[in-house]
Design a protein around this motif. Structure first.
Motif, PDB file in Angstrom:
ATOM      1  N   ASP A  94      12.236   2.934   0.602  1.00 58.47           N
ATOM      2  CA  ASP A  94      12.885   3.057   1.904  1.00 58.47           C
ATOM      3  C   ASP A  94      11.824   3.178   3.001  1.00 58.47           C
ATOM      4  O   ASP A  94      10.807   3.829   2.811  1.00 58.47           O
ATOM      5  CB  ASP A  94      13.818   4.277   1.937  1.00 58.47           C
ATOM      6  N   ARG A  95      12.099   2.560   4.129  1.00 55.10           N
ATOM      7  CA  ARG A  95      11.142   2.563   5.216  1.00 55.10           C
ATOM      8  C   ARG A  95      10.889   3.979   5.741  1.00 55.10           C
ATOM      9  O   ARG A  95      11.803   4.756   5.858  1.00 55.10           O
ATOM     10  CB  ARG A  95      11.691   1.680   6.362  1.00 55.10           C
ATOM     11  N   ARG A 130      -1.270  -0.781   2.841  1.00 54.82           N
ATOM     12  CA  ARG A 130      -0.435  -1.232   3.958  1.00 54.82           C
ATOM     13  C   ARG A 130       1.017  -1.281   3.502  1.00 54.82           C
ATOM     14  O   ARG A 130       1.312  -1.571   2.350  1.00 54.82           O
ATOM     15  CB  ARG A 130      -0.858  -2.637   4.407  1.00 54.82           C
ATOM     16  N   LYS A 131       1.922  -1.023   4.440  1.00 55.92           N
ATOM     17  CA  LYS A 131       3.357  -1.125   4.134  1.00 55.92           C
ATOM     18  C   LYS A 131       3.866  -2.427   4.730  1.00 55.92           C
ATOM     19  O   LYS A 131       3.802  -2.622   5.947  1.00 55.92           O
ATOM     20  CB  LYS A 131       4.125   0.046   4.765  1.00 55.92           C
ATOM     21  N   LYS A 176      13.589  -1.695   4.081  1.00 59.16           N
ATOM     22  CA  LYS A 176      12.662  -1.384   2.989  1.00 59.16           C
ATOM     23  C   LYS A 176      11.231  -1.823   3.348  1.00 59.16           C
ATOM     24  O   LYS A 176      11.041  -2.692   4.192  1.00 59.16           O
ATOM     25  CB  LYS A 176      13.065  -2.150   1.710  1.00 59.16           C
ATOM     26  N   VAL A 177      10.277  -1.224   2.654  1.00 63.75           N
ATOM     27  CA  VAL A 177       8.891  -1.687   2.742  1.00 63.75           C
ATOM     28  C   VAL A 177       8.324  -1.755   1.326  1.00 63.75           C
ATOM     29  O   VAL A 177       8.881  -1.166   0.398  1.00 63.75           O
ATOM     30  CB  VAL A 177       7.996  -0.744   3.589  1.00 63.75           C
ATOM     31  N   ILE A 178       7.227  -2.473   1.193  1.00 64.69           N
ATOM     32  CA  ILE A 178       6.558  -2.552  -0.104  1.00 64.69           C
ATOM     33  C   ILE A 178       5.055  -2.370   0.147  1.00 64.69           C
ATOM     34  O   ILE A 178       4.524  -2.880   1.144  1.00 64.69           O
ATOM     35  CB  ILE A 178       6.903  -3.888  -0.820  1.00 64.69           C
ATOM     36  N   ARG A 179       4.391  -1.618  -0.715  1.00 66.93           N
ATOM     37  CA  ARG A 179       2.954  -1.370  -0.553  1.00 66.93           C
ATOM     38  C   ARG A 179       2.173  -2.658  -0.777  1.00 66.93           C
ATOM     39  O   ARG A 179       2.583  -3.511  -1.560  1.00 66.93           O
ATOM     40  CB  ARG A 179       2.457  -0.337  -1.562  1.00 66.93           C
ATOM     41  N   GLY A 180       1.034  -2.757  -0.121  1.00 68.97           N
ATOM     42  CA  GLY A 180       0.209  -3.962  -0.170  1.00 68.97           C
ATOM     43  C   GLY A 180      -0.058  -4.458  -1.576  1.00 68.97           C
ATOM     44  O   GLY A 180       0.052  -5.657  -1.858  1.00 68.97           O
ATOM     45  N   VAL A 181      -0.411  -3.552  -2.459  1.00 68.86           N
ATOM     46  CA  VAL A 181      -0.754  -3.990  -3.815  1.00 68.86           C
ATOM     47  C   VAL A 181       0.461  -4.557  -4.538  1.00 68.86           C
ATOM     48  O   VAL A 181       0.358  -5.549  -5.275  1.00 68.86           O
ATOM     49  CB  VAL A 181      -1.443  -2.841  -4.609  1.00 68.86           C
ATOM     50  N   ASP A 182       1.625  -3.956  -4.333  1.00 70.61           N
ATOM     51  CA  ASP A 182       2.853  -4.471  -4.958  1.00 70.61           C
ATOM     52  C   ASP A 182       3.290  -5.777  -4.301  1.00 70.61           C
ATOM     53  O   ASP A 182       3.794  -6.687  -4.967  1.00 70.61           O
ATOM     54  CB  ASP A 182       3.976  -3.434  -4.862  1.00 70.61           C
ATOM     55  N   TYR A 183       3.098  -5.837  -3.001  1.00 70.37           N
ATOM     56  CA  TYR A 183       3.413  -7.071  -2.273  1.00 70.37           C
ATOM     57  C   TYR A 183       2.591  -8.236  -2.826  1.00 70.37           C
ATOM     58  O   TYR A 183       3.113  -9.326  -3.096  1.00 70.37           O
ATOM     59  CB  TYR A 183       3.118  -6.841  -0.784  1.00 70.37           C
ATOM     60  N   LEU A 184       1.304  -7.990  -3.046  1.00 75.56           N
ATOM     61  CA  LEU A 184       0.435  -9.045  -3.568  1.00 75.56           C
ATOM     62  C   LEU A 184       0.890  -9.507  -4.953  1.00 75.56           C
ATOM     63  O   LEU A 184       1.026 -10.713  -5.206  1.00 75.56           O
ATOM     64  CB  LEU A 184      -1.010  -8.541  -3.649  1.00 75.56           C
TER      65      LEU A 184
END
Lengths: 168, 168
Positions: free
Chosen positions: A167-168, B110-111, B120-128
């Protein structure tokens, strides 16, 4: 990095389970043997679904093994049914899950030899990014596309599986 | 890691150039307009070749941008010809090449916000690993498969491109 990338490749392989379930539902609804899909291809001179899964499994298994300094366990390419395909994925993931993060400590500088590049080696980091990742996703996507092309109701979120959104 | 993974995704996109050349040769030999291939699909309710390339480009561009703390440049999805597809790939790679390794310094934590995951957001490493890599290779492989399915003489080494093998 190595642990994270290989684990995600294994997770992406596991996501094929959903596609296999949808393949079974489709075959049942249309009253044909689901193993017809297992032998389907996108082109007559390209490999069938089962080969695509075997190959994806082997790239992930090999990465977990070579990058942690082990020889990969041998998995015979003998699968002929959807049940056997599931088992192949399961034993691949069981092997990958058994490799702990610390075992990848020297991965970056390991020299990896590949059967199709005799006399050559590739550094661990290049092996991961230029061999493991592109090949793993190539074969998983091709397996997915074979089902998609044959009318199975798979979508990209089946392929992507769960992502760590918060969640943001 | 971030720089290496994003750079390899960009390289994989660039490898599509070989597939585009082979598509042109095939169309010329068979005497049809190569742009028929640009509009081809693997399933009637899946996107065509040009969309697959646009989408792969956008995942790579977005990764280079968000992971280095920038908003991605807007690239309109207006391509209709093989020449325009080439230009789309080129401008994507030019943008990615302009991001230096040091700019990814804070990437891991980074979010990242995605339009299709509101709130929602996802952390940089998970995003990658869970967004950029699977989506990029999904769309590149699907583009490749559309050509392969339609008789273009592409092979996996065209997709893989150059790997950093060295003499043993």
């Amino acid at each position: 990095m190595f642990y994270g990338v290989v684990s995600q490749c294994a997770q992406s392989l596991k996501n094929l389970e959903t596609c296999l379930e949808k393949a079974e539902l489709h075959a049942a609804a249309k009253k044909f043997d689901v193993n017809v899909l297992m032998m389907s291809r996108l082109a007559p001179d390209q490999h069938h679904f089962i080969y695509q899964v075997q190959s994806a499994c082997d790239y992930v298994k090999a990465a977990a093994a070579w990058l942690s300094g082990q020889a990969p366990p041998k998995h015979e390419d003998s699968e002929q049914t959807i049940g056997e395909v599931r088992e192949r994925i399961k034993k691949t993931i069981a092997f990958v899950d058994g490799v702990e993060e610390a075992q990848y400590a020297d991965a970056s500088d390991r020299k990896i030899t590949l059967s199709w590049a005799p006399g050559k080696v590739i550094r661990g980091v290049d092996y991961l990014l230029q061999v493991t990742v592109p090949n793993t996703y190539f074969h998983i996507t091709t397996a997915y596309s074979i089902l998609r092309h044959n009318g199975v109701d798979v979508g990209k979120f089946d392929y992507l599986g769960t992502m760590n959104f918060v969640d943001r």
